[in-house]
Structure formats: structure tokens, C-alpha cells
Design a protein around this motif. Structure first.
Motif, PDB file in Angstrom:
ATOM      1  N   ASP A  55      28.916  48.245  42.935  1.00 53.37           N
ATOM      2  CA  ASP A  55      28.797  46.785  42.790  1.00 53.37           C
ATOM      3  C   ASP A  55      30.179  46.180  43.000  1.00 53.37           C
ATOM      4  OD1 ASP A  55      28.471  44.160  42.060  1.00 53.37           O
ATOM      5  OD2 ASP A  55      27.919  44.564  39.983  1.00 53.37           O
ATOM      6  N   ARG A  56      30.337  45.471  44.101  1.00 50.20           N
ATOM      7  CA  ARG A  56      31.640  44.902  44.455  1.00 50.20           C
ATOM      8  C   ARG A  56      32.140  43.908  43.405  1.00 50.20           C
ATOM      9  NH1 ARG A  56      30.834  42.428  49.842  1.00 50.20           N
ATOM     10  NH2 ARG A  56      30.034  40.662  48.642  1.00 50.20           N
ATOM     11  N   GLU A  57      31.220  43.241  42.734  1.00 51.49           N
ATOM     12  CA  GLU A  57      31.593  42.232  41.740  1.00 51.49           C
ATOM     13  C   GLU A  57      31.579  42.785  40.320  1.00 51.49           C
ATOM     14  OE1 GLU A  57      32.678  39.027  42.301  1.00 51.49           O
ATOM     15  OE2 GLU A  57      32.827  39.826  44.328  1.00 51.49           O
ATOM     16  N   VAL A  79      29.557  43.189  37.952  1.00 46.59           N
ATOM     17  CA  VAL A  79      29.058  42.139  37.064  1.00 46.59           C
ATOM     18  C   VAL A  79      28.844  42.654  35.643  1.00 46.59           C
ATOM     19  CG1 VAL A  79      27.138  40.550  36.624  1.00 46.59           C
ATOM     20  CG2 VAL A  79      28.001  40.872  38.968  1.00 46.59           C
ATOM     21  N   ARG A 126      32.147  43.153  33.889  1.00 51.10           N
ATOM     22  CA  ARG A 126      32.789  41.889  33.507  1.00 51.10           C
ATOM     23  C   ARG A 126      32.103  41.275  32.290  1.00 51.10           C
ATOM     24  NH1 ARG A 126      31.892  39.282  38.637  1.00 51.10           N
ATOM     25  NH2 ARG A 126      32.215  37.321  37.523  1.00 51.10           N
ATOM     26  N   ALA A 158      32.818  35.035  34.236  1.00 49.28           N
ATOM     27  CA  ALA A 158      33.469  34.407  35.390  1.00 49.28           C
ATOM     28  C   ALA A 158      34.979  34.329  35.218  1.00 49.28           C
ATOM     29  CB  ALA A 158      32.899  33.009  35.612  1.00 49.28           C
ATOM     30  N   TRP A 215      38.494  39.501  35.446  1.00 52.51           N
ATOM     31  CA  TRP A 215      38.701  40.302  36.663  1.00 52.51           C
ATOM     32  C   TRP A 215      39.212  41.669  36.223  1.00 52.51           C
ATOM     33  CZ3 TRP A 215      37.105  40.141  41.397  1.00 52.51           C
ATOM     34  CH2 TRP A 215      37.692  40.984  42.353  1.00 52.51           C
ATOM     35  N   ASP A 271      38.806  34.032  41.804  1.00 53.34           N
ATOM     36  CA  ASP A 271      38.365  33.755  43.168  1.00 53.34           C
ATOM     37  C   ASP A 271      39.510  33.968  44.157  1.00 53.34           C
ATOM     38  OD1 ASP A 271      35.825  33.126  42.297  1.00 53.34           O
ATOM     39  OD2 ASP A 271      36.175  30.958  42.275  1.00 53.34           O
ATOM     40  N   ARG A 302      40.108  37.653  44.848  1.00 55.51           N
ATOM     41  CA  ARG A 302      39.114  38.249  45.735  1.00 55.51           C
ATOM     42  C   ARG A 302      39.564  38.241  47.198  1.00 55.51           C
ATOM     43  NH1 ARG A 302      36.090  36.189  41.518  1.00 55.51           N
ATOM     44  NH2 ARG A 302      34.278  37.446  40.898  1.00 55.51           N
ATOM     45  N   ARG A 357      41.938  41.484  47.301  1.00 62.14           N
ATOM     46  CA  ARG A 357      41.482  42.783  46.805  1.00 62.14           C
ATOM     47  C   ARG A 357      40.930  43.627  47.946  1.00 62.14           C
ATOM     48  NH1 ARG A 357      35.979  42.009  44.701  1.00 62.14           N
ATOM     49  NH2 ARG A 357      34.784  41.137  46.449  1.00 62.14           N
ATOM     50  N   TYR A 372      35.404  46.966  47.580  1.00 66.26           N
ATOM     51  CA  TYR A 372      34.833  47.925  46.637  1.00 66.26           C
ATOM     52  C   TYR A 372      35.943  48.688  45.897  1.00 66.26           C
ATOM     53  CZ  TYR A 372      30.959  46.986  49.813  1.00 66.26           C
ATOM     54  OH  TYR A 372      30.011  46.368  50.585  1.00 66.26           O
ATOM     55  N   GLN A 398      33.554  52.230  36.961  1.00 66.44           N
ATOM     56  CA  GLN A 398      32.736  51.244  36.253  1.00 66.44           C
ATOM     57  C   GLN A 398      31.886  51.905  35.174  1.00 66.44           C
ATOM     58  OE1 GLN A 398      30.721  48.266  38.736  1.00 66.44           O
ATOM     59  NE2 GLN A 398      32.092  48.775  40.439  1.00 66.44           N
TER      60      GLN A 398
END
Length: 376
Positions: A65-67, A69, A72, A90, A93, A254, A257, A260, A263, A270
């Protein structure tokens, strides 16, 4: 091909790679030099990490998962129990250790024609982040007791207009924590010029702060240009997991990103971090023990006549020595490895188990007695 090989950037020629001395356990059975948590994960936590990594392993043919989630969300929930409030996913990071978080901040907000600033003595990697991103490095100076002269610090920020101000709190290598008013003052100063600067409070050792010492997380609602970084390497006993993170205005995440790598957080990383966060109470359960051992070490060193910096971290800076390297070597010869770092004449010892600290005290006394006999 003529000339030097390989064709390394000119400013990197002849530079030794960063890193503390590494000795085997046979050479130095007591290792107190890199501020690790001496208490490893419990069997229950280790088993949960192994299970989570095993589940991730069967999906390794796919990108993670690139973000990140879920991670976070878990980190935000943890920060809201560790000095913060109202922190949302949000605002979070993460990267491979707080070192990569810092490098990404300099990649996004530093660069040619921009300035990164801190106050020496400070973490020795900061100028390397600046160098690697071609950012000008400026170092102010701390007071004799390693605190900040707030007026001088503000004047330096206003004079040099840095894009990034790096403020470790507790400071490495001194252990000194910053008062909230210092953080607020510098945030206001860095917001007063165009295009403005970020103030990054590096709380790698934040969980070890003494009772009554607040976290800069409390100030996030007041200062849009404030970034607070943390790591799971220290209090979480997860140095081998390589997970660092920050909390800040979502616009800062943001911006990161953009720089970075794709991935950048593996599925294994994670899964490991999420499992560790599920066991946060037990992994953090030895923090109070380490605080008590730290305070006892400070008191003992002062009783022996050493000068010791107040510490809110899991390490202690002490001195002063006419030949600190000889003292460091004397400790190594007795099986105890500490760190030769910080201002000239000072040494830093990480806080270990009671047995490790007893070995350190005995070795230091033996070195001191031998030195006194040689001078007699």
C-alpha cells in the motif's frame, strides 16, 4: 578513464561514512553506544510480528500500500495517547527510520539556494542531510548548559531565513529538552519571512522525557509550519524495524509525496510496525525503568565528581576529560562500549539494564583509578 574513480561528487571526496563504532559482543559484551532499548520485544509481541510478517509474505508478489493507510491510522491513534490530541491520519507520514523522514523533508524543502539550520552541539546527521540535498548548512550555538539562548536563536533564524530549522528535543547528544516557548518563538520567527520555513522538532527520544516535560505535539494546532518527528527505534525497541514518522499539517505530507521513492515502505515494514503498535503498552512498559536508571546514572556520575548534562532521553552526556578517547578506550578494554561524541571532552553512555549499568560504573571507576595512579 582518466582521473579519480569512481567519479564521486567533489564535496564527498574523502568523507568517511557515518556510523558509530561497531564491536562484537566478544570484544565488548556491554554495548551502550547507540541509544538502543536494551529490552527486546516480549515473546507475545515477537510472535505477533512474526505472524503479521508471515501473512505479508504471501503477498510479496504485489507492491505494498503506497499510502500505508492502516499504519498512518495506527500511528495517529498512538500519538494522541503520547502528548498529542486531534492528530488525524492525514497529518501523519512515515518512512524507513526517522533518518529517511528527515532526508525527505530536506529533499522537499531544502536544496540549492536554501538553508537548513540547527544549534550545536546537535545530531551529527543533520549536516549530512543538508549536504546530500545541496542545502546550505548553518549551525548556531547552544549555551554552556546546552540550553538555547532564545533571543540569539531567533535573531539567527531571522538573519539567515532558513527553509528548515532542525531542533532535536531531547537533544542528541546532550539529552536537553526544549521548552514550548522556544518552539513557539522559532515557529513564529520562521513564519515571518517569505516563503517561510519549517521548524522540525525531532522527538526521537520523546517517550523518555521526564514528567512535566511536554511534547511539541501539543503545539501543532498553533503553528502550521511545525513538524514533529518520532521513531519506533528507541522506546518501542524496534531499531531493527526501521520505522520513523512525523505529524504535521497535511500539506507537508503532500509535499513529501513529490520526492518520496515509489512504494518506499515495504509490506514487511508496514506489517512489523502495525504489530508493534498493537503491543504498545508492553513494548513501552520498560520506559519507566529506563527513566529511573537514567536518573540514577546522572546522580551517580555527579557524586563521582563528573559534570553531567540534564537528560530527558535514554542516554547521559558526561565529562569533562582531558583525553576522552583514552577514557573511551579504557572502557572498551574492560568490555564496555560507549560513544565518543558531542563536545570535546565529553562522552555519552546509553542507558542499559541494571547489570549493564553496574558494569559501566565499575569500568569507569577502574579507568579513573588507573588514570589517577599514572598521574601520581
Amino acid at each position: 578513464m582518466s582521473g579519480r574513480f569512481p567519479p564521486l561528487r567533489e564535496e564527498l571526496q574523502g568523507i568517511e561514512p557515518y556510523g558509530a563504532p561497531q564491536l562484537t559482543l566478544e570484544q565488548a559484551p556491554v554495548q551502550l553506544n547507540v541509544n538502543e532499548n536494551p529490552y527486546g520485544p516480549s515473546p507475545e509481541a515477537a510472535a505477533d510480528i512474526a505472524r503479521a510478517v508471515g501473512e505479508a509474505a504471501v503477498t510479496l508478489n504485489r507492491y505494498p500500500d503506497r499510502e500505508f493507510v492502516e499504519l498512518r491510522e495506527a500511528l495517529a491513534a498512538y500519538l494522541n495517547t503520547s502528548g498529542g490530541s486531534g492528530i488525524t491520519p492525514a497529518m501523519v507520514w512515515a518512512a524507513n527510520g526517522s533518518n529517511e523522514v528527515m532526508l525527505q523533508l530536506l529533499q522537499a524543502f531544502g536544496g540549492p539556494g536554501r538553508v537548513a539550520l540547527s544549534f550545536a552541539p546537535t545530531y551529527s546527521m543533520y549536516p549530512e542531510y543538508a549536504r546530500d540535498t545541496m542545502t546550505e548548512w548553518v549551525a548556531g550555538h547552544r549555551a554552556e548548559d546546552f540550553s538555547l539562548d532564545l533571543d540569539a536563536a531567533r535573531d539567527l533564524v531571522l538573519g539567515r531565513k532558513p527553509s528548515v530549522v532542525l531542533l532535536p528535543s531531547p537533544n542528541n547528544p546532550t539529552g536537553t529538552a526544549l521548552p514550548p516557548e522556544a518552539v513557539s518563538m522559532l515557529c513564529e520567527a520562521a513564519a515571518s519571512y517569505e516563503p517561510g520555513g519549517l521548524v522540525v522538532v525531532d522527538e526521537a527520544y520523546g517517550e523518555f522525557r521526564r514528567a512535566g516535560t511536554p511534547s511539541a505535539l501539543e503545539l501543532l494546532p498553533e503553528h502550521r509550519n511545525l513538524v514533529v518527528t518520532r521513531t519506533m527505534s528507541k522506546a518501542f525497541a524496534l531499531a531493527g524495524g526501521r520505522l520513523g514518522y512525523l505529524a504535521a499539517d497535511p500539506a507537508i505530507g503532500d509535499a513529501i509525496r513529490v520526492v518520496r521513492l515509489p512504494y518506499h515502505l515495504s509490506a514487511v515494514t508496514q506489517a512489523t510496525a502495525l504489530a508493534a503498535l498493537r503491543h504498545a503498552p508492553e513494548l513501552l512498559g520498560r520506559v519507566d525503568d529506563l527513566r529511573a536508571e537514567r536518573d540514577a546514572t546522572v546522580a551517580w556520575l555527579r557524586e563521582q565528581g563528573f559534570e553531567v548534562a540534564d537528560s530527558d532521553a535514554n542516554f547521559v552526556l558526561f565529562g569533562r576529560f582531558g583525553d576522552r578517547h583514552a577514557v573511551w578506550q579504557g572502557l572498551v578494554d574492560r568490555g564496555v562500549l560507549i560513544r565518543e561524541t558531542g563536545p570535546e571532552g565529553w562522552l555519552r553512555v546509553s542507558v542499559g539494564t541494571p547489570d549493564e549499568m553496574a558494569a559501566f560504573r565499575k569500568a569507569l571507576m577502574d579507568v579513573t583509578i588507573d588514570a589517577n595512579e599514572e598521574q601520581a
